[in-house]
Design an enzyme around this catalytic site. Sequence first.
Site, mmCIF file in Angstrom:
data_model
loop_
_atom_site.group_PDB
_atom_site.id
_atom_site.type_symbol
_atom_site.label_atom_id
_atom_site.label_comp_id
_atom_site.label_asym_id
_atom_site.label_seq_id
_atom_site.Cartn_x
_atom_site.Cartn_y
_atom_site.Cartn_z
ATOM 1 N N PRO A 1 34.695 23.753 33.919
ATOM 2 C CG PRO A 1 32.595 23.134 33.118
ATOM 3 C CD PRO A 1 33.414 23.207 34.371
ATOM 4 C CD GLU A 2 39.655 27.509 33.395
ATOM 5 O OE1 GLU A 2 40.234 28.447 32.808
ATOM 6 O OE2 GLU A 2 40.244 26.705 34.121
ATOM 7 N NE ARG B 1 40.761 27.006 42.226
ATOM 8 C CZ ARG B 1 40.051 27.435 41.186
ATOM 9 N NH1 ARG B 1 39.476 28.613 41.215
ATOM 10 N NH2 ARG B 1 39.909 26.680 40.112
ATOM 11 C CE LYS C 1 35.388 30.576 35.058
ATOM 12 N NZ LYS C 1 35.833 30.190 36.409
#
Length: 301
Positions: free
Chosen positions: A2-3, A277, A59
């Site tokens: 979740p961002e 990433r 976040k």
Amino acid sequence: MPELPEVEMTRRCLEPWLLQRKIARVRTTASSYFFATPPEQLARRLRGRTVQMLSRHGKYLVALLDDGSRLVLHLGMTGQLFVEQAQNPRLSQAASKTASTAPFRPDRHTHLCVEWEDGGPKIFFRDVRKFGKVRWLAPGESDPRMTRLGVDALQVKASDLHSVARVRRIPIKSLLLDQTVLAGVGNIYADEALFVARLDPRGLACRLTRAECARLVRALHRVLARAMALGGSSIRDYVNPDGVDGRYQTERKVYQRSGQPCVRCRTSIQRVVIAQRSTHFCPNCQKESESERGPRTNLRR
Ligand SMILES: [Zn+2]
């Protein structure tokens, strides 16, 4: 993971279920790294309290309680915060098998369950991988991780980004993911914003011009706003607190689309690894920084 858009959707959707309700009891799983505040202490501190506001920075979600203390919540990688009656196959371990609409029953991954004095719908925090966090803060106490956060991505201005970027010899992608620079952006929206801004994620942050920073901030705001309008992205675990999936994943232009044609130019989307990433971009549309190439008028290539 979740961002910002998913956390903001969680905040908007959850807040009405929390406000002015008195906590009767908090049930937890056993002590683990999920609990930055030990579970027994957490349960004791929360009992009898009322939530007055639910805010967000990056976040992180912060519930302000009526005694001035605060509860900090972070969804981590797989965290799900939702209301008792939410129904979604993502809230079950056997997600692929049961597309059933059976009501949720707390399982061993449900680390927090808030029960209310009004006897109404409970609130659950479920997290399969336990990279999420809950922390109780006494009045005036601050969370060490939160104090290091940079400006929230929805509030960032081009001048903020440029002044940080110009002294960092790191790829632009890494800069966007650095929560001490910009709070709330993760892998999906960093890749999407860089595509919209037509910037090469491998380009060095220190070579971004003011104009490019302005373009990047505009792209970021556009992507985040669109994601929120669609309820965020439900690629793996995310569901909103009512159990509804986000829909942004159907509109993403580059994220996890490697090998597929660019929506602008049909070139194959490429995947590279930056700062451990996965990074997805169009090698044709996303060019190196202008300052790296020199002014356009002097181009000899
Ligand atoms: Zn392209």
